[in-house]
Design an enzyme around this catalytic site. Structure first.
Site, short mmCIF file in Angstrom:
data_model
loop_
_atom_site.label_atom_id
_atom_site.label_comp_id
_atom_site.label_asym_id
_atom_site.label_seq_id
_atom_site.Cartn_x
_atom_site.Cartn_y
_atom_site.Cartn_z
N ARG A 1 -1.35 7.86 8.99
CA ARG A 1 -1.44 9.30 8.73
C ARG A 1 -2.90 9.78 8.83
NH1 ARG A 1 0.56 13.87 5.89
NH2 ARG A 1 -0.75 14.52 4.16
N LYS B 1 6.84 14.86 -1.06
CA LYS B 1 5.80 15.09 -2.06
C LYS B 1 5.61 16.57 -2.38
CE LYS B 1 0.96 14.18 -3.09
NZ LYS B 1 -0.27 13.49 -2.66
N ARG C 1 3.82 11.23 5.83
CA ARG C 1 3.71 10.15 4.84
C ARG C 1 4.82 9.15 5.11
NH1 ARG C 1 2.80 14.90 2.35
NH2 ARG C 1 0.78 15.12 1.31
N HIS D 1 -0.43 4.23 5.17
CA HIS D 1 -1.06 5.55 5.01
C HIS D 1 -2.23 5.71 5.98
CE1 HIS D 1 -0.88 9.25 2.77
NE2 HIS D 1 -2.20 9.23 2.62
N HIS E 1 -3.92 20.43 2.89
CA HIS E 1 -4.96 20.33 1.87
C HIS E 1 -5.46 21.73 1.52
CE1 HIS E 1 -5.98 15.96 3.25
NE2 HIS E 1 -4.95 15.99 2.44
N TYR F 1 -10.61 12.70 2.41
CA TYR F 1 -9.36 12.02 2.74
C TYR F 1 -9.50 11.19 4.02
CZ TYR F 1 -4.35 11.65 3.86
OH TYR F 1 -3.09 11.19 4.17
#
Length: 190
Positions: free
Chosen positions: A139, A71, A41, A136, A163, A172
């Protein structure tokens, strides 16, 4: 804030990286490569210091970095591929301060997330890359191409993104109906 998309075209991804390289903006070139290949990230990427990637005592670049994700608070060890190491080596010669992605101020600190967005956004606009592309997206791009290539196990991709299921990873990465159609229509079994 709109959801970002991966950069689906390898040609456009290369154009984005080359855009900065041709301008001699090695920090921004390295940002694109590391953002894509490490799958970090932007908040984790911008916190990286030279000491994370370069062993001063041995005068050599590390082959892996270990990051505690901001995160998730989880440790993550990431192998640095030859392209990333090449970019880091070029950038290292012009380093300013302890942060890899340092600003150009008198007292260099890491650039902000907003500044990173401005850098990527301005290049995307100038290059005419279509889509909701931002930091993002870098990523997401690695995972998108890993899925498309079929060279990386889905279990590994889900694990890399941390995930809880493939369904989350699929959403995603923006796996679309067009790609499902391509899979159905592209198979020749008889």
């Amino acid at each position: 804030m709109a959801a970002t998309e991966p950069i689906r075209s390898k040609d456009e991804l290369k154009k984005l990286a080359d855009y900065f390289l041709k301008k001699g903006q090695l920090r921004n070139y390295t940002l694109v490569l590391m953002g894509t290949y490490t799958v970090l990230r932007i908040s984790d990427l911008l916190r990286l210091k030279w000491s994370d990637v370069y062993d001063e005592e041995k005068q050599t670049f590390r082959t892996h970095i270990t990051v505690i994700e901001k995160k998730t608070k989880k440790d993550r060890t990431i192998a640095l591929n030859p392209q990333v190491l090449g970019a880091l080596k070029q950038c290292y010669l012009h380093r300013r301060g302890e942060y890899i992605f340092a600003n150009n101020r008198k007292e260099p600190k890491a650039i902000s997330r907003v500044q990173a967005w401005r850098i990527i956004h301005a290049a995307v606009v100038e290059l005419g890359i279509i889509g909701k592309i931002a930091c993002h997206s870098l990523r997401k791009t690695w995972g998108y191409h890993a899925v498309k290539s079929g060279d990386v196990s889905l279990a590994v991709i889900v694990d890399i993104y941390n995930h809880s299921s493939y369904e989350i990873t699929k959403r995603y990465l923006g796996i679309t109906q067009d790609e499902r159609d391509e899979a159905y229509l592209g198979m020749e079994l008889f």
